[in-house]
Enzyme design. Structure first.
Site, PDB file in Angstrom:
ATOM      1  N   LYS A  80      44.872 -30.332  31.313  1.00 35.09           N
ATOM      2  CA  LYS A  80      46.187 -31.004  30.735  1.00 35.09           C
ATOM      3  C   LYS A  80      46.146 -30.813  28.986  1.00 35.09           C
ATOM      4  O   LYS A  80      45.026 -30.901  28.312  1.00 35.09           O
ATOM      5  CB  LYS A  80      45.865 -32.478  31.115  1.00 35.09           C
ATOM      6  CG  LYS A  80      46.991 -33.452  30.765  1.00 35.09           C
ATOM      7  CD  LYS A  80      46.737 -34.857  31.129  1.00 35.09           C
ATOM      8  CE  LYS A  80      48.109 -35.973  30.773  1.00 35.09           C
ATOM      9  NZ  LYS A  80      47.894 -37.187  31.194  1.00 35.09           N
ATOM     10  N   SER A 160      51.879 -38.990  33.457  1.00 39.55           N
ATOM     11  CA  SER A 160      52.045 -37.955  32.667  1.00 39.55           C
ATOM     12  C   SER A 160      51.472 -36.797  33.025  1.00 39.55           C
ATOM     13  O   SER A 160      51.897 -35.744  32.619  1.00 39.55           O
ATOM     14  CB  SER A 160      51.632 -38.339  31.272  1.00 39.55           C
ATOM     15  OG  SER A 160      50.401 -38.648  31.217  1.00 39.55           O
ATOM     16  N   SER A 184      48.643 -42.202  35.080  1.00 40.56           N
ATOM     17  CA  SER A 184      48.799 -40.856  34.886  1.00 40.56           C
ATOM     18  C   SER A 184      48.130 -40.037  35.841  1.00 40.56           C
ATOM     19  O   SER A 184      48.609 -38.714  35.726  1.00 40.56           O
ATOM     20  CB  SER A 184      48.881 -40.166  33.480  1.00 40.56           C
ATOM     21  OG  SER A 184      49.910 -40.920  32.930  1.00 40.56           O
TER      22      SER A 184
HETATM   23  N1  GLN Z   1      53.535 -44.370  32.911  1.00 40.63           N
HETATM   24  C1  GLN Z   1      52.737 -44.998  31.803  1.00 40.63           C
HETATM   25  C2  GLN Z   1      53.070 -44.928  30.659  1.00 40.63           C
HETATM   26  O1  GLN Z   1      54.049 -44.465  30.442  1.00 40.63           O
HETATM   27  C3  GLN Z   1      51.093 -44.329  32.306  1.00 40.63           C
HETATM   28  C4  GLN Z   1      51.029 -43.284  31.292  1.00 40.63           C
HETATM   29  C5  GLN Z   1      49.713 -42.945  31.247  1.00 40.63           C
HETATM   30  O2  GLN Z   1      48.986 -43.099  32.186  1.00 40.63           O
HETATM   31  N2  GLN Z   1      49.191 -41.829  30.404  1.00 40.63           N
HETATM   32  O3  GLN Z   1      52.380 -45.454  29.739  1.00 40.63           O
END
Ligand code: GLN
Length: 494
Positions: A80, A160, A184
């Site tokens: 990532k 994400s 995410s």
């Molecule tokens: N969707 C969540 C956010 O926007 C989680 C994102 C994540 O776990 N990095 O914060």
């Protein structure tokens, strides 16, 4: 022989060790898939075929010399693009870090290279890991390899870590790193029929991982199955003196202790997760999961997590608060982008760089975070949120006096089409309703593929465990995996 790119971590590693194929053959096969899919899926921000080949050559040389190859020996992976990689651009999918080439390696990626893995490339994500659909990436959305039948509408691979999930599902990588702040790893895994585990907060070092919300951020493993996740997580985890929140504990041999036999185990079903408006198919897959765990020998009981209803509101105060502080470092002075209008002073440079360098969602979070941390509102929002966070943790602690793991759906729906939910940020935040509570409590949690919905799209089930009980989570995951026997794979249309 099956196509090499259909193989997972364990099969690739063992095949190389046995001489069935060489590490270079493996790297070449995945490099070819990465290149073929890039235009259609946009899963990578940067592909690094040369890195993959170089690592593979080193493994083949080690094998020829009779040396040990390591637990990930010869397995090429995706990283990532939130993990700093020496000499390879690291952007967090932002414009402000575009062109930033770290001079150092994140602890997690270094551990993976030490375990014998190689780098296929840096995977796309939501900008600074903020989002649930990958649509906030400066480099464009990732497109899921999955489609609804009879439709070409591009679907989200989740977020994400959507580049990671798409790449695994599309056979561009056998495994990838993810990070999980509020879901995410788990939500993208659920949307793509892949498997992902977020360990206990502190298991994996955050050093060299671009920070979003430091008290929540945690790296984890994403792959095709539970065993591959266990192997990879063992290579990623471990104490790191460079991260003050790193746990100074040995990493158990999760792989060796994997067992889908749940006799004597108790599984909790949190009644508050039966949220209003939950689609019948999600309800049904959850019931199916309960039946599978009973079949594996577990006793299933209902438990209560009464503060769950406040989890999203709490998370969307704490995460932006920490983000607003963490992202203050991107000012045009030290990293990446610098916008310096003619005759501008220092303040103008900060303003111009940040206005240009951050996307809309990131700006929204910085504004919310700055607001909730401001002198007049700190107690009303931030302090209050921290108190509720403690109550949410206590709910879990009480539940774990009764049960060993919890079973819930991973997400309230299957993957949606790109553009379908990004108009309303609050609707997007609702995707995290089942994943955020475990993040707030720092608990290990994973998503395993459980089946397909009526449209043929994957659905995932989430297992949440006690602090440090990754083993319990993996074992329950294995029990589901064995019974779900999820073998669906997207058709190659790209
Ligand atoms: N969707 C969540 C956010 O926007 C989680 C994102 C994540 O776990 N990095 O914060």
């Amino acid at each position: 022989m099956t196509d090499i790119t259909d193989l997972g971590v364990a099969a690739i590693r063992d095949g190389i060790a046995a001489g069935t194929f060489s590490a270079v053959e493996v790297a070449e096969a995945f490099n070819a898939n990465v290149a073929a899919a890039q235009d259609a899926l946009n899963a990578f921000i940067v592909a690094t075929p040369d890195h993959a080949i170089a690592a593979a050559k080193a493994i083949d040389a080690r094998r020829a010399a009779g040396e040990a190859l390591g637990p990930m020996g010869g397995v090429p992976i995706g990283m990532k693009d939130l993990f700093a990689t020496t000499g390879v651009q690291t952007t967090a999918a932002s414009h402000i870090l575009e062109g930033f080439v770290p001079q150092y390696e994140s602890t997690v990626s270094q551990k993976l290279w030490d375990a014998g893995a190689g780098l296929l490339g840096k995977l796309n994500l939501d900008q600074f890991a903020m989002g649930s659909s990958n649509e906030s990436s400066h480099f464009g959305s990732v497109v899921s390899p999955w489609r609804r039948p009879g439709s070409n509408a591009p679907l989200t691979a989740g977020g994400s870590s959507g580049g990671s999930s798409a790449a695994i599902a599309a056979r561009l990588v056998p495994a990838a790193t993810g990070t999980d702040t509020g879901g995410s790893i788990r939500q993208p895994a659920a949307y793509t029929g892949t498997t992902g585990i977020k360990p206990t907060y502190g298991r994996c070092s955050r050093w060299g991982v671009v920070a979003y919300a430091s008290s929540l951020d945690q790296a984890g493993a994403m792959a095709r199955d539970v065993t591959d996740c266990a192997i990879m997580l063992e290579s990623m985890a471990g104490f790191d003196p460079k991260d003050a929140t790193s746990l100074n504990l040995p990493v158990p041999d999760w792989t060796a202790a994997l067992s889908g036999d749940l006799k004597g185990k108790k599984v909790g079903i949190p009644k508050e997760y039966r949220v209003e408006g939950m689609p019948a198919e999600i309800e049904a897959i959850w019931e199916q999961g309960i039946a599978w765990l009973k079949d594996a020998g577990a006793e299933v009981v209902e438990v209560s997590l009464p503060h769950t209803q406040y989890a999203l509101a709490t998370y969307y105060i704490i995460a932006p608060a920490e983000a607003s502080s963490n992202l203050a470092r991107y000012d045009g002075v030290r990293y990446g982008l610098r916008d310096l209008p003619d005759g501008a002073g220092l303040q103008d440079m900060y303003a111009a760089t940040r206005a240009d360098g951050f996307g809309a969602e990131v700006k929204r979070r910085i504004l919310i975070g700055t607001y909730v941390l401001s002198a007049g509102f700190y107690d009303a929002y931030y302090t209050k949120a921290q108190k509720v966070r403690a109550l949410i943790s206590q709910d879990f602690a009480k539940a774990f006096e009764q049960v060993d793991v919890l079973l819930t759906p991973t997400a309230p729906s299957a993957a949606f089409a790109l553009g379908e939910s990004n108009e309303d940020p609050i609707a997007m935040y609702l995707n995290d309703v089942f994943t955020v509570p475990a993040s707030l409590a720092g608990l290990p949690a994973m998503s395993v593929p459980a089946g397909l919905d009526a449209q043929g799209l994957p659905l995932g089930l989430q297992i949440i465990g006690r602090p440090l009980d990754e083993q319990g989570v993996l074992n329950a995951g294995l029990a589901i995996e064995g019974r779900a026997a999820f073998a669906a794979k997207p058709e190659t249309w790209w």
